[in-house]
Design a protein around this motif. Structure first.
Motif, mmCIF file in Angstrom:
data_model
loop_
_atom_site.group_PDB
_atom_site.id
_atom_site.type_symbol
_atom_site.label_atom_id
_atom_site.label_comp_id
_atom_site.label_asym_id
_atom_site.label_seq_id
_atom_site.Cartn_x
_atom_site.Cartn_y
_atom_site.Cartn_z
ATOM 1 N N ALA A 176 -91.279 -14.640 40.788
ATOM 2 C CA ALA A 176 -91.568 -15.050 39.549
ATOM 3 C C ALA A 176 -90.402 -14.451 38.753
ATOM 4 C CB ALA A 176 -92.748 -14.675 38.824
ATOM 5 N N PHE A 177 -90.129 -13.286 38.992
ATOM 6 C CA PHE A 177 -88.994 -12.661 38.237
ATOM 7 C C PHE A 177 -87.792 -13.296 38.334
ATOM 8 C CE2 PHE A 177 -85.249 -9.589 38.036
ATOM 9 C CZ PHE A 177 -85.486 -9.220 36.862
ATOM 10 N N PHE A 178 -87.247 -13.602 39.525
ATOM 11 C CA PHE A 178 -85.800 -14.214 39.794
ATOM 12 C C PHE A 178 -86.067 -15.747 39.353
ATOM 13 C CE2 PHE A 178 -85.274 -10.442 42.479
ATOM 14 C CZ PHE A 178 -84.102 -10.099 41.941
ATOM 15 N N MET A 179 -87.291 -16.313 39.291
ATOM 16 C CA MET A 179 -87.306 -17.748 38.950
ATOM 17 C C MET A 179 -87.081 -17.627 37.418
ATOM 18 S SD MET A 179 -89.972 -19.193 41.634
ATOM 19 C CE MET A 179 -90.302 -20.749 40.693
ATOM 20 N N ALA A 180 -87.805 -16.920 36.696
ATOM 21 C CA ALA A 180 -87.769 -16.642 35.293
ATOM 22 C C ALA A 180 -86.539 -16.472 34.792
ATOM 23 C CB ALA A 180 -88.688 -15.837 34.584
ATOM 24 N N LEU A 211 -96.817 -19.721 37.486
ATOM 25 C CA LEU A 211 -97.739 -19.817 38.625
ATOM 26 C C LEU A 211 -97.642 -18.604 39.596
ATOM 27 C CD1 LEU A 211 -99.959 -21.393 40.224
ATOM 28 C CD2 LEU A 211 -97.951 -22.675 41.684
ATOM 29 N N ASP A 212 -96.223 -18.382 39.945
ATOM 30 C CA ASP A 212 -96.415 -16.993 40.768
ATOM 31 C C ASP A 212 -96.669 -15.851 40.019
ATOM 32 O OD1 ASP A 212 -95.436 -19.021 42.582
ATOM 33 O OD2 ASP A 212 -93.210 -18.580 42.280
ATOM 34 N N LEU A 213 -96.477 -15.863 38.875
ATOM 35 C CA LEU A 213 -96.813 -14.505 38.009
ATOM 36 C C LEU A 213 -98.368 -14.447 38.075
ATOM 37 C CD1 LEU A 213 -95.941 -12.300 35.895
ATOM 38 C CD2 LEU A 213 -96.550 -13.957 34.340
ATOM 39 N N ALA A 255 -92.206 -27.865 47.183
ATOM 40 C CA ALA A 255 -91.692 -28.109 45.956
ATOM 41 C C ALA A 255 -90.855 -27.067 45.524
ATOM 42 C CB ALA A 255 -92.736 -28.165 44.799
ATOM 43 N N HIS A 256 -91.103 -25.722 45.668
ATOM 44 C CA HIS A 256 -90.409 -24.592 45.255
ATOM 45 C C HIS A 256 -88.950 -24.671 45.805
ATOM 46 C CE1 HIS A 256 -93.866 -22.293 43.561
ATOM 47 N NE2 HIS A 256 -93.115 -21.423 43.251
ATOM 48 N N VAL A 257 -88.808 -24.843 46.973
ATOM 49 C CA VAL A 257 -87.593 -24.933 47.767
ATOM 50 C C VAL A 257 -86.981 -26.081 47.205
ATOM 51 C CG1 VAL A 257 -86.789 -25.329 49.882
ATOM 52 C CG2 VAL A 257 -88.438 -23.878 49.942
ATOM 53 N N PHE A 258 -87.468 -27.137 46.995
ATOM 54 C CA PHE A 258 -86.482 -28.285 46.757
ATOM 55 C C PHE A 258 -86.184 -28.009 45.180
ATOM 56 C CE2 PHE A 258 -86.472 -32.375 44.218
ATOM 57 C CZ PHE A 258 -85.416 -32.818 44.957
ATOM 58 N N VAL A 259 -86.970 -27.703 44.412
ATOM 59 C CA VAL A 259 -86.562 -27.329 42.936
ATOM 60 C C VAL A 259 -85.630 -26.380 42.892
ATOM 61 C CG1 VAL A 259 -87.320 -26.527 40.845
ATOM 62 C CG2 VAL A 259 -88.626 -28.367 41.750
ATOM 63 N N LEU A 260 -85.588 -25.354 43.598
ATOM 64 C CA LEU A 260 -84.965 -24.086 43.431
ATOM 65 C C LEU A 260 -83.503 -24.366 44.270
ATOM 66 C CD1 LEU A 260 -87.247 -21.122 44.327
ATOM 67 C CD2 LEU A 260 -86.111 -21.757 42.121
ATOM 68 N N LEU A 276 -85.174 -29.115 34.436
ATOM 69 C CA LEU A 276 -84.799 -28.318 35.587
ATOM 70 C C LEU A 276 -85.362 -26.806 35.418
ATOM 71 C CD1 LEU A 276 -84.179 -28.325 38.677
ATOM 72 C CD2 LEU A 276 -81.885 -28.004 37.863
ATOM 73 N N ALA A 277 -85.091 -26.254 34.036
ATOM 74 C CA ALA A 277 -85.437 -24.832 33.692
ATOM 75 C C ALA A 277 -86.697 -24.811 33.745
ATOM 76 C CB ALA A 277 -84.733 -24.400 32.316
ATOM 77 N N ALA A 278 -87.434 -25.969 32.860
ATOM 78 C CA ALA A 278 -88.865 -26.042 32.559
ATOM 79 C C ALA A 278 -89.771 -25.883 33.934
ATOM 80 C CB ALA A 278 -89.014 -27.173 31.746
ATOM 81 N N LEU A 279 -89.198 -26.655 34.816
ATOM 82 C CA LEU A 279 -89.910 -26.424 36.089
ATOM 83 C C LEU A 279 -89.915 -25.424 36.860
ATOM 84 C CD1 LEU A 279 -88.843 -30.296 37.656
ATOM 85 C CD2 LEU A 279 -91.204 -29.498 36.822
ATOM 86 N N ILE A 280 -88.936 -24.949 36.804
ATOM 87 C CA ILE A 280 -88.705 -23.588 37.257
ATOM 88 C C ILE A 280 -89.658 -22.498 36.668
ATOM 89 C CG2 ILE A 280 -87.150 -21.547 38.047
ATOM 90 C CD1 ILE A 280 -85.171 -23.645 38.439
ATOM 91 N N ALA A 281 -89.574 -22.572 35.327
ATOM 92 C CA ALA A 281 -90.406 -21.390 34.585
ATOM 93 C C ALA A 281 -91.954 -21.817 34.817
ATOM 94 C CB ALA A 281 -90.117 -21.915 33.186
#
Length: 127
Positions: A59-63, A15-17, A110-115, A5-10
């Motif tokens: 990107a910042f908050f996801m990382a 990508l967002d970065l 995908a962002h919404v689901f994973v987050l 999960l952390a890897a998917l978010i990273a």
């Protein structure tokens, strides 16, 4: 599961970065990939400021959330992508489809689901 999960978010944060930096460095080129054309300095300024902010803040908050495994930190990114998805969905019904309309919606969904999944899984963590 937490590592995956952390890897998917990273990966999403990476990508967002890249997108955020692209809009900062060359908003006209980055905007073209989104179907946008800037008309003069004001348009370039809006693209450079607004799109850079959107993607770099996400990107910042996801990382940060992925690094600390903290669901509460993911909320700003979730709200950004849920709002973007909602806007595209409204446009889909109010205006019309266009070639490739589903790809940005898929990325946002995908962002919404994973987050959302991570927020539920990591709720209550503070370290």
């Amino acid at each position: 599961m937490n590592f995956v999960l952390a890897a998917l978010i990273a990966l999403g944060a990476l990508l967002d970065l890249v997108l955020g930096v692209s809009f900062f460095v060359d908003p006209a080129l980055a905007g073209a990939d989104f179907g946008l054309t800037a008309t003069g300095a004001m348009g370039l300024s809006a693209m450079r400021g607004d799109f850079t902010a959107f993607f770099l803040v996400a990107a910042f908050f996801m990382a940060w959330g992925a690094w600390k495994r903290r669901g509460d930190v993911l909320l700003p990114a979730l709200l950004l992508f849920a709002t973007a998805f909602t806007g595209r969905l409204v446009n889909l019904f109010a205006v019309e489809t266009y070639e490739g309309w589903w790809m940005p919606m898929l990325v946002e969904a995908a962002h919404v689901f994973v987050l959302t999944f991570a927020m539920l899984r990591w709720r209550g963590r503070t370290s």
